[in-house]
Design an enzyme around this catalytic site. Structure first.
Site, PDB file in Angstrom:
ATOM      1  N   SER A  33       0.820  -1.215   0.000  1.00 56.81           N
ATOM      2  CA  SER A  33       0.000   0.000   0.000  1.00 56.81           C
ATOM      3  C   SER A  33       0.848   1.256   0.000  1.00 56.81           C
ATOM      4  CB  SER A  33      -0.883   0.060   1.252  1.00 56.81           C
ATOM      5  OG  SER A  33      -2.034  -0.693   1.075  1.00 56.81           O
ATOM      6  N   HIS A  65      -3.052  -0.695  -5.521  1.00 59.75           N
ATOM      7  CA  HIS A  65      -2.249  -1.885  -5.807  1.00 59.75           C
ATOM      8  C   HIS A  65      -2.209  -2.057  -7.318  1.00 59.75           C
ATOM      9  CE1 HIS A  65      -1.903  -3.604  -1.688  1.00 59.75           C
ATOM     10  NE2 HIS A  65      -2.921  -2.789  -1.499  1.00 59.75           N
ATOM     11  N   GLU A 190      -8.571  -3.047  12.579  1.00 57.51           N
ATOM     12  CA  GLU A 190      -8.824  -3.576  13.914  1.00 57.51           C
ATOM     13  C   GLU A 190      -9.753  -2.662  14.722  1.00 57.51           C
ATOM     14  OE1 GLU A 190      -5.686  -3.023  12.663  1.00 57.51           O
ATOM     15  OE2 GLU A 190      -5.674  -5.107  11.974  1.00 57.51           O
TER      16      GLU A 190
HETATM   17  I1  8IG Z   1      -2.107   0.682   5.209  1.00 60.66           I
HETATM   18  O1  8IG Z   1      -4.182  -0.018  10.715  1.00 60.66           O
HETATM   19  C1  8IG Z   1      -2.786  -0.315   6.756  1.00 60.66           C
HETATM   20  N1  8IG Z   1      -2.917  -1.617   6.694  1.00 60.66           N
HETATM   21  N2  8IG Z   1      -4.438  -4.533   9.942  1.00 60.66           N
HETATM   22  N3  8IG Z   1      -4.316  -2.249  10.342  1.00 60.66           N
HETATM   23  C2  8IG Z   1      -4.146  -3.319   9.518  1.00 60.66           C
HETATM   24  N4  8IG Z   1      -3.694  -3.210   8.289  1.00 60.66           N
HETATM   25  C3  8IG Z   1      -3.394  -1.976   7.870  1.00 60.66           C
HETATM   26  C4  8IG Z   1      -3.540  -0.836   8.655  1.00 60.66           C
HETATM   27  C5  8IG Z   1      -4.020  -0.977   9.960  1.00 60.66           C
HETATM   28  N5  8IG Z   1      -3.151   0.222   7.923  1.00 60.66           N
END
Ligand code: 8IG
Length: 269
Positions: A33, A65, A190
């Site tokens: 990302s 992506h 989360e």
């Molecule tokens: I960019 O805060 C990204 N990917 N699990 N948690 C989780 N994956 C992520 C997060 C995040 N930010």
């Protein structure tokens, strides 16, 4: 019966060699990302191939992506390095199964790579790491309940994230912090309670990609460097809600700095 993962990866690697004109690659980089702009800073693009033309790769459904495979030439003192950039990654949460998740890594190994750089955008638990902070992954906690391995494959995961490669990174950028990466299944971010749980378990970073890929990479015999870009503070750490757009923007801003660091690391491998 479906084709074995190693055979599919070998076919992908052969097609990749055909399409790029590069017979053997030395190092692969999976760009997560927000990391796509870093590809341009690595070196000279020799060839770019839509992932859909290579066996086993499919179109990613995630904005940011890019579904491209790129062969990049990086000049180094001992001669050129051929880097294979995997701009498309399949996440476990896409529901295509663990074989699809591990295919890029297995293709990198079949293409001749001995090293893989796994990058990601992730949430950070340390309030002293603001969005845009790159962090070396020192170890992981796999909270997905899944594995890319099949059968009685009892592989050792000690020093999974190579201390040798981390040391090379710190030669290039001495102040790089390190942390433990916890992989959740996703795709939802989360809850604050889950982030607190991850912290108590020993995690500094939360993400949705790298642990499963690292396991597959170790099985394939690759030496692994994991680099996370903290793109947001994990839920509940800052009190702000999370947005994917914020994540992409942070990645773009940090790509310049981190891309040139990665190029220098590849030269020193
Ligand atoms: I960019 O805060 C990204 N990917 N699990 N948690 C989780 N994956 C992520 C997060 C995040 N930010």
């Amino acid at each position: 019966m479906s084709e074995e993962p190693k055979e599919l990866a070998a076919r992908a690697a052969a097609r990749l060699a055909e399409l790029t004109g590069v017979e053997k690659h030395d190092v692969a980089l999976v760009l997560g990302s927000g990391w796509a702009p870093a590809a341009d800073l690595l070196g000279e693009t020799v060839a770019e191939v839509p992932a859909t033309e290579v066996p086993g790769f499919s179109v990613s459904g995630v904005p940011g992506h890019v579904g491209k495979l790129r062969s990049v030439r990086i000049e180094a003192a001992e001669g050129a390095r051929h880097a294979l950039i995997l701009g498309s990654r399949t996440h476990y949460y896409e529901g295509k199964g663990v074989r699809a998740v591990a295919h890029g890594v297995r293709t990198a190994a079949a293409a001749g790579c001995s090293t893989i750089v796994l990058t990601n955008g992730c949430g950070g638990l340390n309030p002293e790491w603001p969005p845009g902070t790159p962090v070396l992954i020192s170890d992981h906690i796999n909270l997905t309940g899944a594995s890319p391995l099949e059968g009685a494959t009892f592989i050792d995961l000690t020093d999974l994230y190579s201390s040798r490669l981390r040391a090379i990174c710190r030669q290039v950028q001495p102040d790089l912090p390190e942390g433990v990466y916890a992989q959740f299944r996703g795709p939802q971010y989360e809850t604050p309670a889950e982030v607190r749980m991850a912290g108590r378990l020993g995690a500094d970073l939360v993400g949705m990609s790298t642990a499963l890929e690292a396991i597959a990479a170790r099985e394939a015999g690759l030496e692994i460097l994991g680099v996370s870009l903290v793109t947001n503070l994990a839920a509940g750490i800052s009190g702000q809600p999370l947005s994917h757009e914020e994540v992409l923007a942070e990645g773009r801003a940090a790509a310049q700095r981190v891309g040139s660091m990665l190029a220098e690391v590849v030269r020193r491998l």
